[in-house]
Scaffold this active site. Structure first.
Site, PDB file in Angstrom:
ATOM      1  N   GLU A  28       1.424  20.319  33.797  1.00 24.77           N
ATOM      2  CA  GLU A  28       0.126  20.871  33.404  1.00 24.77           C
ATOM      3  C   GLU A  28      -0.013  22.263  33.992  1.00 24.77           C
ATOM      4  OE1 GLU A  28      -3.247  17.876  32.987  1.00 24.77           O
ATOM      5  OE2 GLU A  28      -2.269  17.307  34.851  1.00 24.77           O
ATOM      6  N   HIS A  79      -0.259   7.278  33.090  1.00 20.42           N
ATOM      7  CA  HIS A  79       0.329   7.955  31.927  1.00 20.42           C
ATOM      8  C   HIS A  79       1.857   7.978  31.964  1.00 20.42           C
ATOM      9  CE1 HIS A  79      -3.756   8.955  31.342  1.00 20.42           C
ATOM     10  NE2 HIS A  79      -3.792  10.074  32.035  1.00 20.42           N
ATOM     11  N   ASP A 125      -3.481   9.500  39.801  1.00 20.86           N
ATOM     12  CA  ASP A 125      -4.119  10.121  38.638  1.00 20.86           C
ATOM     13  C   ASP A 125      -3.196  10.140  37.414  1.00 20.86           C
ATOM     14  OD1 ASP A 125      -6.300  11.672  37.467  1.00 20.86           O
ATOM     15  OD2 ASP A 125      -4.948  13.396  37.553  1.00 20.86           O
ATOM     16  N   ARG A 145     -28.313   7.820  33.500  1.00 23.97           N
ATOM     17  CA  ARG A 145     -29.449   7.912  34.412  1.00 23.97           C
ATOM     18  C   ARG A 145     -30.201   9.218  34.194  1.00 23.97           C
ATOM     19  NH1 ARG A 145     -25.969   5.774  39.460  1.00 23.97           N
ATOM     20  NH2 ARG A 145     -24.579   7.232  38.413  1.00 23.97           N
ATOM     21  N   HIS A 155      -5.204   7.052  27.723  1.00 26.56           N
ATOM     22  CA  HIS A 155      -5.308   7.820  26.476  1.00 26.56           C
ATOM     23  C   HIS A 155      -3.950   8.313  25.985  1.00 26.56           C
ATOM     24  CE1 HIS A 155      -5.432  11.421  29.085  1.00 26.56           C
ATOM     25  NE2 HIS A 155      -5.090  12.100  28.012  1.00 26.56           N
ATOM     26  N   LYS A 208      -1.875   8.846  21.781  1.00 24.23           N
ATOM     27  CA  LYS A 208      -1.256  10.052  21.225  1.00 24.23           C
ATOM     28  C   LYS A 208      -0.232   9.630  20.180  1.00 24.23           C
ATOM     29  CE  LYS A 208      -1.808  12.702  25.500  1.00 24.23           C
ATOM     30  NZ  LYS A 208      -2.535  13.942  25.303  1.00 24.23           N
ATOM     31  N   LYS A 247       0.376  19.773  38.713  1.00 24.52           N
ATOM     32  CA  LYS A 247      -0.652  20.686  38.226  1.00 24.52           C
ATOM     33  C   LYS A 247      -0.266  22.101  38.636  1.00 24.52           C
ATOM     34  CE  LYS A 247      -4.263  17.339  37.871  1.00 24.52           C
ATOM     35  NZ  LYS A 247      -4.211  17.073  36.433  1.00 24.52           N
TER      36      LYS A 247
HETATM   37  C1  BG6 Z   1      -6.219  12.564  32.891  1.00 19.17           C
HETATM   38  C2  BG6 Z   1      -6.065  13.020  34.310  1.00 19.17           C
HETATM   39  O1  BG6 Z   1      -6.136  11.162  32.813  1.00 19.17           O
HETATM   40  O2  BG6 Z   1      -5.184  13.134  32.092  1.00 19.17           O
HETATM   41  C3  BG6 Z   1      -6.112  14.535  34.383  1.00 19.17           C
HETATM   42  O3  BG6 Z   1      -7.125  12.478  35.101  1.00 19.17           O
HETATM   43  C4  BG6 Z   1      -5.094  15.147  33.450  1.00 19.17           C
HETATM   44  O4  BG6 Z   1      -5.892  14.988  35.718  1.00 19.17           O
HETATM   45  C5  BG6 Z   1      -5.210  14.554  32.046  1.00 19.17           C
HETATM   46  O5  BG6 Z   1      -5.309  16.552  33.412  1.00 19.17           O
HETATM   47  C6  BG6 Z   1      -4.052  15.016  31.157  1.00 19.17           C
HETATM   48  O6  BG6 Z   1      -4.282  14.575  29.842  1.00 19.17           O
HETATM   49  P1  BG6 Z   1      -3.690  15.398  28.596  1.00 19.17           P
HETATM   50  O7  BG6 Z   1      -4.052  14.567  27.403  1.00 19.17           O
HETATM   51  O8  BG6 Z   1      -4.352  16.737  28.620  1.00 19.17           O
HETATM   52  O9  BG6 Z   1      -2.223  15.502  28.826  1.00 19.17           O
END
Ligand code: BG6
Length: 471
Positions: free
Chosen positions: A212, A237, A232, A42, A174, A178, A330
């Site tokens: 993290e 993951h 999240d 947008r 994602h 990896k 986190k």
């Molecule tokens: C994301 C989350 O999907 O993955 C984030 O929304 C997180 O909060 C991130 O920081 C971590 O991904 P990676 O590849 O850095 O471990």
């Protein structure tokens, strides 16, 4: 890879800047790659503005300006839309580019937009597909979050399936892109050594940790609305790592067989015991970091968790009685993702150990990031007169052997282009994962504070023994 067009929704967003544009550039370096990208947003942009933006994103990823500019001019185009369900300018531009460049009409609609836009885009792309026959296939890529609970995930799947077949749908996690996560499959099923031990007879416990060091600065409002660490990180993951670690050997190495085995793990997992869950929220730390509720966009009384530890039990013949702990947080002391498999101790102890207690169990640590690799702890005789035992390690490091690994997004984009769904989440899998955490999301569990820079509430180190959730 066949020539195609990416329709990139959310082209001016953060994900596109940090991950997708560099990954598209890397993908274009493959000899057989020929594609164009229509950025959609947008923003009041034209092709040049999008290209400038992309060149900057590529510079941040270490790509030289000259190369980035040449690629951007040849590949990137922009279509501005007033709303994400009004996509006529996009389809017109796509048809024109297909004509001009001789693309055969294959399109990948990549939704890197907030979840609130998903249904508008899916409906608009789906209706366009129905109304207008264009040559070639269309695939749909959806970023997480895929729904925010079971009901919303089911509704989204129902909407998608109104227009698209499941073979056209690529739900991204994602972590599956990896390299070391994929290597879990090779590690388990390509070696005769570990699989015979990978069961309740020999394994005491399995711990999955995604630590993290970053907080949620810069995206706190979004994170708070999305509802914290379970939604999240854990539902997606960590659950992917869990299913890959726990699944049975698939009949073949293809998407259907592998995803089927992962879904079976989720369906065999007992409802989460709320007594075996611990949630936390980071407060200020010694390092001068502010606490979670001090971030802009977070209400001062927010009860969103930034740390979660959940114990899961798989009720099948292989795993009955073996706890799997999924733990993430986190603002922990370092960034570290690993799966730790702790084997059972020998049934009888014949030796003295070097430390104060008896023999240490063998522990296999699969490090997924950073410094990807494996480490296997085993007992050796320390050289002295008696039989004193000490723990030593056999280790393997990816960086040392293979150098830089490809980025997860490059792998995933290529797989979408080639129609390989192995590393994507099936509709049933997304729903089964939400079903597992539903009761936990509905419950009002206590939230324990922890200091930024610590290992979370009740945990003093990242290692397995200390990561047990609340008893
Ligand atoms: C994301 C989350 O999907 O993955 C984030 O929304 C997180 O909060 C991130 O920081 C971590 O991904 P990676 O590849 O850095 O471990």
């Amino acid at each position: 890879m066949e020539p195609l067009l990416f329709l990139l929704f959310g082209a001016s967003g953060d994900l596109a800047k940090k991950k997708l544009l560099p990954a598209l550039y890397d993908l274009a370096q493959h000899q057989d790659a020929r594609f164009g990208v229509i950025g959609i947003g947008r923003s009041d942009w034209d092709d040049d503005a999008f290209r400038e933006h992309a060149i900057e994103a590529l510079a941040n990823a270490g790509i030289a300006k000259k190369k980035a500019t040449a690629w951007a001019e040849e590949t990137l185009f922009f279509a501005e839309v007033d709303a994400y369900d009004q996509l006529e300018p996009v389809f017109e531009r796509a048809a024109a580019l297909e004509d001009e460049h001789g693309y055969p009409g294959h399109r990948i609609a990549y939704l890197a937009t907030p979840p609130s836009t998903f249904s508008g885009v899916i409906t608009a792309v789906g209706e366009h597909e129905e109304a207008e026959e264009h040559e070639g296939w269309t695939r749909l890529v959806l970023e997480k979050p895929f729904g925010h609970d079971l009901e919303s995930a089911q509704a989204l799947n129902a909407l998608i399936h109104r227009y698209f077949d499941e073979t056209q749908v690529f739900r991204i996690d994602h972590y599956l892109g990896k390299e070391t996560v994929q290597n879990l499959l090779v590690f388990r099923f390509g070696n005769a050594l570990f699989e015979p031990l990978w069961n309740r007879e020999h394994v005491e416990r399995v711990d999955i940790l995604v630590a993290e060091s970053v907080g949620v600065e810069g995206r706190a409002g979004y994170y708070d609305q999305q509802g914290g660490a379970i939604r999240d990180m854990v539902q997606n993951h960590l659950t992917q790592l869990f299913t890959l670690a726990a699944m049975e050997p698939p009949a073949t190495f293809d998407a259907e067989a592998i995803r089927h085995e992962k879904i079976k793990v989720l369906r065999s997992t007992a409802p989460v015991n709320l007594q075996r869950v611990r949630l936390g929220q980071y407060g200020p730390g010694d390092n001068g970091n502010e606490g979670y509720t001090a971030h802009e966009g977070v209400p001062p009384d927010s009860d969103t968790e930034t740390y979660a530890a959940v114990e899961l039990c798989v009720n099948n013949w292989r795993w009955q009685g073996v706890p799997f702990t999924l733990r993430t947080g986190k603002r922990l002391p370092e960034r570290m993702t690993e799966i730790t498999v702790q084997f059972r101790c020998p049934p009888v102890t014949l030796f003295r150990s070097a430390g104060p207690c008896s023999l240490s169990p063998n522990v296999l640590r699969i490090r997924l990031q950073p410094h990807e690799g494996f480490e296997l702890g085993f007992e050796v005789k320390a050289p002295d007169n008696g039989f004193t035992v000490s723990t030593q390690h056999l280790s393997f490091s990816y960086d040392e052997v293979f150098g830089k690994l490809p980025d997860a997004y490059e792998t995933l984009l290529r797989d979408v282009a080639e129609g390989d769904q192995t590393l994507f989440v099936h509709a049933d899998e997304a729903e089964a994962a939400w079903a597992l955490y539903g009761p936990l999301l509905d419950a009002q569990l206590p939230l324990d504070p922890y200091a930024s820079g610590s290992w979370g509430p009740g945990a003093s180190t990242p290692v397995a023994a200390d990561s047990t959730p609340v008893a």
